[in-house]
Motif scaffolding. Sequence first.
Motif, PDB file in Angstrom:
ATOM      1  N   UNK A 216       0.838  -1.199   0.000  1.00 60.17           N
ATOM      2  CA  UNK A 216       0.000   0.000   0.000  1.00 60.17           C
ATOM      3  C   UNK A 216       0.873   1.249   0.000  1.00 60.17           C
ATOM      4  N   UNK A 217       0.336   2.331  -0.528  1.00 60.81           N
ATOM      5  CA  UNK A 217       1.056   3.604  -0.509  1.00 60.81           C
ATOM      6  C   UNK A 217       1.226   4.103   0.929  1.00 60.81           C
ATOM      7  N   UNK A 218       0.358   3.654   1.838  1.00 62.42           N
ATOM      8  CA  UNK A 218       0.424   4.071   3.236  1.00 62.42           C
ATOM      9  C   UNK A 218       1.139   3.064   4.135  1.00 62.42           C
ATOM     10  N   UNK A 219       1.738   2.056   3.562  1.00 61.66           N
ATOM     11  CA  UNK A 219       2.383   1.007   4.354  1.00 61.66           C
ATOM     12  C   UNK A 219       3.447   1.594   5.274  1.00 61.66           C
ATOM     13  N   UNK A 220       3.342   1.245   6.556  1.00 63.18           N
ATOM     14  CA  UNK A 220       4.294   1.666   7.594  1.00 63.18           C
ATOM     15  C   UNK A 220       4.410   3.179   7.743  1.00 63.18           C
ATOM     16  N   UNK A 221       3.332   3.902   7.495  1.00 61.49           N
ATOM     17  CA  UNK A 221       3.309   5.362   7.640  1.00 61.49           C
ATOM     18  C   UNK A 221       2.422   5.744   8.815  1.00 61.49           C
ATOM     19  N   UNK A 222       2.569   6.979   9.296  1.00 61.28           N
ATOM     20  CA  UNK A 222       1.690   7.547  10.308  1.00 61.28           C
ATOM     21  C   UNK A 222       0.747   8.503   9.599  1.00 61.28           C
ATOM     22  N   UNK A 223      -0.549   8.436   9.950  1.00 59.38           N
ATOM     23  CA  UNK A 223      -1.569   9.163   9.203  1.00 59.38           C
ATOM     24  C   UNK A 223      -2.343  10.105  10.122  1.00 59.38           C
ATOM     25  N   UNK A 224      -2.586  11.318   9.629  1.00 58.78           N
ATOM     26  CA  UNK A 224      -3.469  12.281  10.286  1.00 58.78           C
ATOM     27  C   UNK A 224      -4.684  12.427   9.385  1.00 58.78           C
ATOM     28  N   UNK A 225      -5.882  12.242   9.957  1.00 60.02           N
ATOM     29  CA  UNK A 225      -7.113  12.266   9.175  1.00 60.02           C
ATOM     30  C   UNK A 225      -7.985  13.420   9.643  1.00 60.02           C
ATOM     31  N   UNK A 226      -8.405  14.257   8.695  1.00 60.40           N
ATOM     32  CA  UNK A 226      -9.343  15.334   8.997  1.00 60.40           C
ATOM     33  C   UNK A 226     -10.531  15.164   8.056  1.00 60.40           C
ATOM     34  N   UNK A 227     -11.664  14.765   8.621  1.00 56.68           N
ATOM     35  CA  UNK A 227     -12.865  14.567   7.835  1.00 56.68           C
ATOM     36  C   UNK A 227     -13.746  15.808   7.871  1.00 56.68           C
ATOM     37  N   UNK A 228     -14.801  15.794   7.085  1.00 52.95           N
ATOM     38  CA  UNK A 228     -15.728  16.914   6.977  1.00 52.95           C
ATOM     39  C   UNK A 228     -17.102  16.478   7.463  1.00 52.95           C
ATOM     40  N   UNK A 229     -17.747  17.322   8.241  1.00 53.56           N
ATOM     41  CA  UNK A 229     -19.061  16.989   8.804  1.00 53.56           C
ATOM     42  C   UNK A 229     -20.097  16.748   7.712  1.00 53.56           C
ATOM     43  N   UNK A 230     -20.079  17.544   6.652  1.00 51.75           N
ATOM     44  CA  UNK A 230     -21.058  17.405   5.573  1.00 51.75           C
ATOM     45  C   UNK A 230     -20.572  16.494   4.452  1.00 51.75           C
ATOM     46  N   UNK A 231     -19.364  16.022   4.549  1.00 55.09           N
ATOM     47  CA  UNK A 231     -18.800  15.131   3.527  1.00 55.09           C
ATOM     48  C   UNK A 231     -18.532  13.771   4.123  1.00 55.09           C
ATOM     49  N   UNK A 232     -17.290  13.359   4.077  1.00 57.61           N
ATOM     50  CA  UNK A 232     -16.888  12.062   4.626  1.00 57.61           C
ATOM     51  C   UNK A 232     -16.312  12.290   6.020  1.00 57.61           C
TER      52      UNK A 232
END
Length: 44
Positions: free
Chosen positions: A2-18
């Motif tokens: 995966x492109x995210x393999x062994x990475x640290x991720x910060x996720x910011x979602x949207x209330x009206x979206x995803x």
Amino acid sequence: MSILANKKVIIIGDRDGVPGQAIEECVKTNSDATVVYSATECFV
């Protein structure tokens, strides 16, 4: 591999979206990435 393999991720979602929790579940099930922060924000 995966492109995210062994990475640290910060996720910011949207209330009206995803929402952040939905993105977090996709990242957890499809990669070896570590989610370090996940939030759902309202961008007005």
